[in-house]
Design an enzyme around this catalytic site. Sequence first.
Site, mmCIF file in Angstrom:
data_model
loop_
_atom_site.group_PDB
_atom_site.id
_atom_site.type_symbol
_atom_site.label_atom_id
_atom_site.label_comp_id
_atom_site.label_asym_id
_atom_site.label_seq_id
_atom_site.Cartn_x
_atom_site.Cartn_y
_atom_site.Cartn_z
ATOM 1 N N ALA A 186 35.208 39.600 40.361
ATOM 2 C CA ALA A 186 34.315 39.149 41.437
ATOM 3 C C ALA A 186 33.632 40.352 42.072
ATOM 4 O O ALA A 186 32.485 40.255 42.520
ATOM 5 C CB ALA A 186 35.111 38.380 42.489
ATOM 6 N N THR A 187 34.312 41.473 42.098
ATOM 7 C CA THR A 187 33.697 42.679 42.663
ATOM 8 C C THR A 187 32.407 43.009 41.898
ATOM 9 O O THR A 187 31.367 43.294 42.505
ATOM 10 C CB THR A 187 34.690 43.864 42.594
ATOM 11 O OG1 THR A 187 35.855 43.518 43.340
ATOM 12 C CG2 THR A 187 34.090 45.137 43.149
ATOM 13 N N SER A 246 36.461 34.586 40.991
ATOM 14 C CA SER A 246 37.401 35.434 40.249
ATOM 15 C C SER A 246 38.510 34.566 39.668
ATOM 16 O O SER A 246 39.113 33.760 40.385
ATOM 17 C CB SER A 246 37.991 36.457 41.223
ATOM 18 O OG SER A 246 38.855 37.324 40.559
ATOM 19 N N HIS A 263 41.537 35.350 38.595
ATOM 20 C CA HIS A 263 42.945 35.602 38.913
ATOM 21 C C HIS A 263 43.363 35.061 40.282
ATOM 22 O O HIS A 263 44.528 35.138 40.658
ATOM 23 C CB HIS A 263 43.294 37.089 38.759
ATOM 24 C CG HIS A 263 42.805 38.020 39.828
ATOM 25 N ND1 HIS A 263 43.611 38.452 40.850
ATOM 26 C CD2 HIS A 263 41.612 38.621 40.025
ATOM 27 C CE1 HIS A 263 42.927 39.290 41.627
ATOM 28 N NE2 HIS A 263 41.712 39.409 41.149
ATOM 29 N N THR A 269 30.652 42.973 25.458
ATOM 30 C CA THR A 269 31.182 41.841 24.694
ATOM 31 C C THR A 269 32.125 41.023 25.570
ATOM 32 O O THR A 269 33.038 41.579 26.191
ATOM 33 C CB THR A 269 31.942 42.360 23.452
ATOM 34 O OG1 THR A 269 31.039 43.150 22.684
ATOM 35 C CG2 THR A 269 32.493 41.222 22.615
ATOM 36 N N CYS A 274 44.013 44.476 49.562
ATOM 37 C CA CYS A 274 43.108 45.573 49.226
ATOM 38 C C CYS A 274 43.212 46.689 50.250
ATOM 39 O O CYS A 274 43.147 47.861 49.910
ATOM 40 C CB CYS A 274 41.676 45.072 49.168
ATOM 41 S SG CYS A 274 41.453 43.829 47.903
#
Length: 371
Positions: free
Chosen positions: A72-73, A197, A199, A235, A317
């Site tokens: 997502a970052t 995201s 995860h 890829t 974070c």
Amino acid sequence: MAKDPIYLDNQATTPLAPEVFDVMVPWLRDNFGNPHSAHILGRKAAAAVEVAREQVGELLPKGGDLLFTGSATEAINLGFGASYAGQAAGRNKIIVLESEHAAVRDTALSYTKRGFTVEMHPVGSDGIVSLDQLSAAIDDKTAIVAAMLVNNEIGVIQPVEAITELAHRKGALMLCDVVQGYGRVAIPEHIDMAAISAHKIYGPKGIGALWVRDGIALPPLIHGGGQERGIRSGTLSPALCAGFGRAAALCQDRWDSDAAHIGALADKAMDCFADWTVNGSTSHRYVGNLNIRREGIDVARLMSDVRSVAFSAGSACASGSGRPSHVLAALGLEPAQIKSSIRLGFGRYNDLKDIEMASKFINEAVEAQLV
Ligand code: PLP
């Protein structure tokens, strides 16, 4: 072997759903084709990627496209490119909420080097933005407004539809970090971009996505073969995409049961932590995130005393960085109050016993500190 701790840090990341693991295995073990190859193995892998794109897209607004990214970052960094691509000259202002994740804050701040004015817009003591104040801040020079749906540290939910309307009124784009809301809370229909995201929804780490409304110009962030719609190169991993897709489909299938389960865990936690004060709004929140404080305690000591529970001080974070939480500071909490705050995050694989045991361990350690 040491026993696994009770996992109450579901905002930092979530365990991989067994169904997700199962769907990923054949793509790791047997089907090694490059999804960008033209032959049969490549086409098979590409088909799996497209199924995943549809599954992830099911929970997002219509009228846009989904670009897979590494996180997502990365999606947020990509989305901010719309601040200058396709914008009229003179739109050189970016507004983000003070309580945004570092991925949004720091990306926005990097635009000062491109000549943008970046406003960190305040939130109230409940963590929610004042629409009147925000309306006054958004002007004809504003290129992008970024506001998150569910806050990762305190769980409060911003009025994203109303913020989007304010942004659109002035011709600005609305970028929404929906990482903590996707799969749990309905995604506002009218936003222009959304970052997600895998995860955080019981999917694999290493894959995120940016949903972008049709017609919005995005400059590439990662250059190369242009595998993702000519905008994002590299890829794709069919295993990660398939896992993300399955995780999204599970969230959709289990929407009501997951919500009921998290609600029951949250109710239990409110009882067990009745002596604590909730940080942020108690009404506009995702209840699976409980950020609470108990004045006078030392959270660093608490965390080292209670090794049998995996929980967080502030955001995952920010913790370890030594920086006090900017989100709790944005609510106007004093440094001592910030240092006495913990975040408990409940997920699909927790049960009531987890809450009972975790609260017992945490509250006992707190009482030992307070004597
Ligand atoms: N935004 C929010 C609200 C988050 O909670 C996180 C992860 O902590 C991110 C963005 C970044 O997500 P990722 O780990 O996929 O880069």
